[in-house]
Every structure is written in C-alpha cells, then in structure tokens.
Scaffold this motif. Structure first.
Motif, short mmCIF file in Angstrom:
data_model
loop_
_atom_site.label_atom_id
_atom_site.label_comp_id
_atom_site.label_asym_id
_atom_site.label_seq_id
_atom_site.Cartn_x
_atom_site.Cartn_y
_atom_site.Cartn_z
N ARG A 133 0.82 -1.22 0.00
CA ARG A 133 0.00 0.00 0.00
C ARG A 133 0.85 1.27 0.00
N SER A 134 2.18 1.12 -0.03
CA SER A 134 3.06 2.28 0.00
C SER A 134 3.22 2.87 -1.39
N ARG A 135 3.77 4.09 -1.44
CA ARG A 135 4.08 4.72 -2.72
C ARG A 135 5.20 3.96 -3.42
N GLU A 136 5.34 4.17 -4.71
CA GLU A 136 6.28 3.40 -5.51
C GLU A 136 7.72 3.54 -4.98
N ALA A 137 8.14 4.76 -4.70
CA ALA A 137 9.51 4.98 -4.23
C ALA A 137 9.74 4.32 -2.87
N ALA A 138 8.80 4.50 -1.95
CA ALA A 138 8.93 3.89 -0.62
C ALA A 138 8.83 2.37 -0.72
N ARG A 139 8.04 1.88 -1.65
CA ARG A 139 7.88 0.43 -1.82
C ARG A 139 9.20 -0.22 -2.19
N ASN A 140 9.92 0.38 -3.12
CA ASN A 140 11.21 -0.18 -3.53
C ASN A 140 12.21 -0.17 -2.38
N THR A 141 12.19 0.89 -1.58
CA THR A 141 13.10 0.97 -0.44
C THR A 141 12.78 -0.10 0.60
N LEU A 142 11.50 -0.30 0.88
CA LEU A 142 11.10 -1.31 1.86
C LEU A 142 11.42 -2.72 1.37
#
Length: 313
Positions: free
Chosen positions: A121-130
């Motif tokens: 459910r995170s944004r694309e940039a935050a998703r890749n980091t997580l």
C-alpha cells in the motif's frame, strides 16, 4: 507457415523440458541415491563403493539385497510411542522439528503479513526501499547472521539484550537467553521472515483496490473489509509463504546447532550425527527419505487448496 509452427512447437517442448531435467538431475537422482543407501547395510553404504566386477565370481551382490533394518527401527519407535521408558530419539527429534517449524511459520505469518500489506500500500519509491530492506539480510552470510544472534542473546552480561535489560533495571541478573528453544525460534523467525513477506507482497500488490472501495461504499468497516475481502484474496500468498518457510524450517540444522547448543534436538541434527560421528548412513538416509515422504503430503494438500481457491475466484 507449417515450418514455423513446427519450430515453435519444438521450442516449446524443449523449454518445457528444462524444469523436468532440473528436477531429474538435482532431485530425482540424488533422492534415488539416498533411497539406495537407506536400503543398504552400514558396511556397504559408506563410500568407496565396490564395483560388481571386482567381486569374486559367483558371489551374490550384497548391495542388491534390500536391507530394511533402518525402516524397521523407525517402525518400532512408532509402535513404542506412548510407552514409558521407550527410546524415541528420532520421533522426539521429529516432534521438535515439526513444532518449531509450525511456530516459525505462524510467527512469520503474523509478523510478515502486516509488513507485506504496508509495502503493497506504500508509494512506488517507498515500496522499492522497503523491499530492499526485506532482502538486505541476504547480502550477508547466513552463518554470520546466526553468529550475530549468538552475540545478541549471550547469557552473560556481555550480551547486548541482557546489557540493555540490566541497564533499564528490568532484571537483576542476566537471563539465560541462549542455548534453548526460544533462541532457536527467534533465529528461525528472523532467518525465514523474508520468505514469508515476499510471496505475500507479490499477492497483495495485485489486489484490485476497487473491491476495497466497493466494500467501504457498502458500509463495511476496515476490519470487516480485511477479514471478508483482503484476507480471502491473499490465500495464495499465505499458502506460498507458509510452504517456503515450513519446509526448510523442518530440516534446519545450523540454527538449532548454534543457538540451541545441542540441547534442542531437531531432525537435521540427528541426520548429521548418523552421517558423521555414528557412521550409520542407512539410518540417516532412511530418516531423510521418510522426511521427504512426510513433507510431500502437506505440499500436495496446500497445492490442491491453492488450486481450488483459484477456481473459486
């Protein structure tokens, strides 16, 4: 046109044969060798193997006669289950392995599902980091990570966890955090958690958001929407993650040996003892064969459950 269709069909055939060749080379043949060793005697099971052509003329090849002594021993332990004073070392190791593997799978699911849901459910940039943070432990050696937990859980005042507890005044003396089942469980959950998070994320990220919006429009509360919509639609991810965690956790050897200190007996340690110090290769092979056959049953059941869930959708 026909020639193009012929080459296309041949290409599909050879591409389809690749996974079968992989299974034959790295599973079927090694399993057949282990099965052969399990049906041998200790004298004939340990290499180097004597070729038939160097034996005396007319001699009966002893390695062609199946020896079921190892399987009889496992059968006798099963019959002695519940008898006081019975030597159930293999069944005891099996029980510990299944219990710790089940607890590891459950804890990985309880911890990993919220994490996977948050990543999806995170944004694309935050998703890749997580996602990078989930896979970050794989960049270091598995053995080093287990040794790091030995430092963290050290039962003396030098252990980081005990040092923090003593500094906070929560305990008066260092706790026995290492060399027990709890330490093994912590190490296994930490090691196998990414194998639960990644399949769950792959399933949850494809979830149609319009279904959640429709449930909210119909007056469903967030918790009701999760139980009635999100959780059922993520069953395939739960099944895949549970398989990836439970199956290798059953045969885990390094974590129980280092964090358990030999006090937590699991089936991987028993197999190691029989292949190593005990020099009883047929018994170790029989236990390994039995373990594979027992684990096939939940794999088939989970596969059928996933297929039925897919058909219902």
């Amino acid at each position: 046109m026909k020639r193009q269709s012929f080459f296309l069909a041949r290409g599909r055939f050879w591409v389809g044969m690749l996974p079968w060749a992989w299974m034959l080379l790295f599973f079927a043949l090694p399993f057949a060798l282990i099965l052969k060793v399990s049906l041998s005697t200790p004298e004939l099971a340990i290499p180097p193997y004597v070729p038939p052509f160097v034996m005396e003329p007319g001699a009966v090849l002893p390695h062609l006669r199946p020896d079921l002594a190892s399987y009889r021993r496992l059968h006798d332990e099963l019959l002695a289950l519940g008898t006081s004073g019975a030597d159930l070392q293999y069944l005891s190791a099996w029980g510990n392995s299944l219990l710790l593997a089940a607890l590891t799978t459950l804890l990985c699911l309880l911890i990993g599902y919220p994490f996977a849901y948050h990543i999806a459910r995170s944004r694309e940039a935050a998703r890749n980091t997580l996602l990078m943070l989930v896979m970050l432990p794989f960049w270091t050696s598995f053995l080093l990570r287990v040794y790091a937990w030995m430092v963290l859980l050290d039962s003396s005042e030098l252990g980081l966890v005990n040092r923090l507890l003593l500094a906070a005044g929560l305990v008066d003396a260092p706790l026995q955090l290492l060399y027990n089942a709890g330490a093994v469980l912590v190490g296994m959950v930490y090691s196998y958690l990414p194998f639960m998070v990644l399949p769950l994320y792959a399933n949850l990220v494809k979830l149609d958001q319009r279904l959640l919006e429709a449930a909210a429009d119909l007056g469903a509360r967030p918790w009701t929407t999760f139980l009635r919509v999100t959780l059922p639609l993520s069953r395939r991810g739960i099944v895949a993650g549970s398989m990836l965690v439970f199956i290798p956790a059953v045969g885990e050897f390094v974590i129980p040996d280092l964090l358990g200190g030999g006090d937590v007996l699991m089936i991987g340690r028993k197999i190691w003892d029989d292949f190593g110090p005990n020099q009883d290769w047929p018994m170790a092979a029989a236990v390994a064969v039995t373990m594979v056959l027992v684990l096939i049953a939940p794999i088939v059941l989970l596969h059928r459950h996933g297929r039925n869930a897919e058909e219902e959708q």
